[in-house]
Design a protein around this motif. Sequence first.
Motif, PDB file in Angstrom:
ATOM      1  N   GLY A   1       1.093  -1.101   0.056  1.00  0.00           N
ATOM      2  CA  GLY A   1      -0.529  -0.086  -0.120  1.00  0.00           C
ATOM      3  C   GLY A   1       0.536   1.295  -0.155  1.00  0.00           C
ATOM      4  O   GLY A   1       0.614   2.446   0.874  1.00  0.00           O
ATOM      5  N   THR A   2       2.067   1.471  -0.825  1.00  0.00           N
ATOM      6  CA  THR A   2       2.784   2.378  -0.932  1.00  0.00           C
ATOM      7  C   THR A   2       2.262   3.354  -1.891  1.00  0.00           C
ATOM      8  O   THR A   2       3.074   4.808  -1.685  1.00  0.00           O
ATOM      9  CB  THR A   2       4.409   2.355  -1.529  1.00  0.00           C
ATOM     10  N   GLU A   3       1.135   2.983  -2.289  1.00  0.00           N
ATOM     11  CA  GLU A   3       0.987   4.337  -3.577  1.00  0.00           C
ATOM     12  C   GLU A   3       0.614   5.028  -2.754  1.00  0.00           C
ATOM     13  O   GLU A   3       0.254   6.450  -3.544  1.00  0.00           O
ATOM     14  CB  GLU A   3      -0.381   3.542  -4.128  1.00  0.00           C
ATOM     15  N   GLY A   4      -0.398   5.508  -1.488  1.00  0.00           N
ATOM     16  CA  GLY A   4      -0.951   6.705  -1.437  1.00  0.00           C
ATOM     17  C   GLY A   4       0.201   7.613  -0.778  1.00  0.00           C
ATOM     18  O   GLY A   4      -0.137   8.157  -0.450  1.00  0.00           O
TER      19      GLY A   4
END
Length: 185
Positions: free
Chosen positions: A163-166
């Motif tokens: 979930g690093t995209e955010g």
Amino acid sequence: MQQRNADRTRTRILAAATEEFAARGIAGARVSRIAEVADCNKAMLYAYYGNKDALFDAVFTAFVDAYLDEVGFDAADLPAYAGRVFDYFEAHPDHLRLSTWYRLERPEGEPLAAILAVNASRLEELRRGQRRREVPRDFTAVSLLSLIQAIATSWSSMNPEYGTEGLPEASRRRAVVMAVRKILR
């Protein structure tokens, strides 16, 4: 005129090979695809580079040279170095993949001169900094360089599900620089 054509052909081959090796690794790469993308025949590719392994070595050496030119190394400011490593691999994810393939497929292969030289230089600079007490002695030079490299590339190597995209790039970079500062205390 002939020499310039040869140089252009070599450049096209290296570009095509970089793309192919980054996408598929050494074992999965196909010389026929590289030759097709480079708009040359396989015989020419073999004449310039010998074989697929030697072509990978040329690609990886070119990557190392580009990396060093852009990132540099300064033992006196290791947090800034880590930030530049982060920036480089964010801008060049194909180079991070090349590096990963190299480690996966060449764990016991013949060491590349470019890698030996850059590692020797950086480690000596760290040791010199440690002797002068400009670089902490809590870790050996090898351990310190390994930790900094791992921290700087940690975001790029995370599973997509993490979930690093955010998390904005600037926040991830700031975390890298702060983490390196903390291990240097």
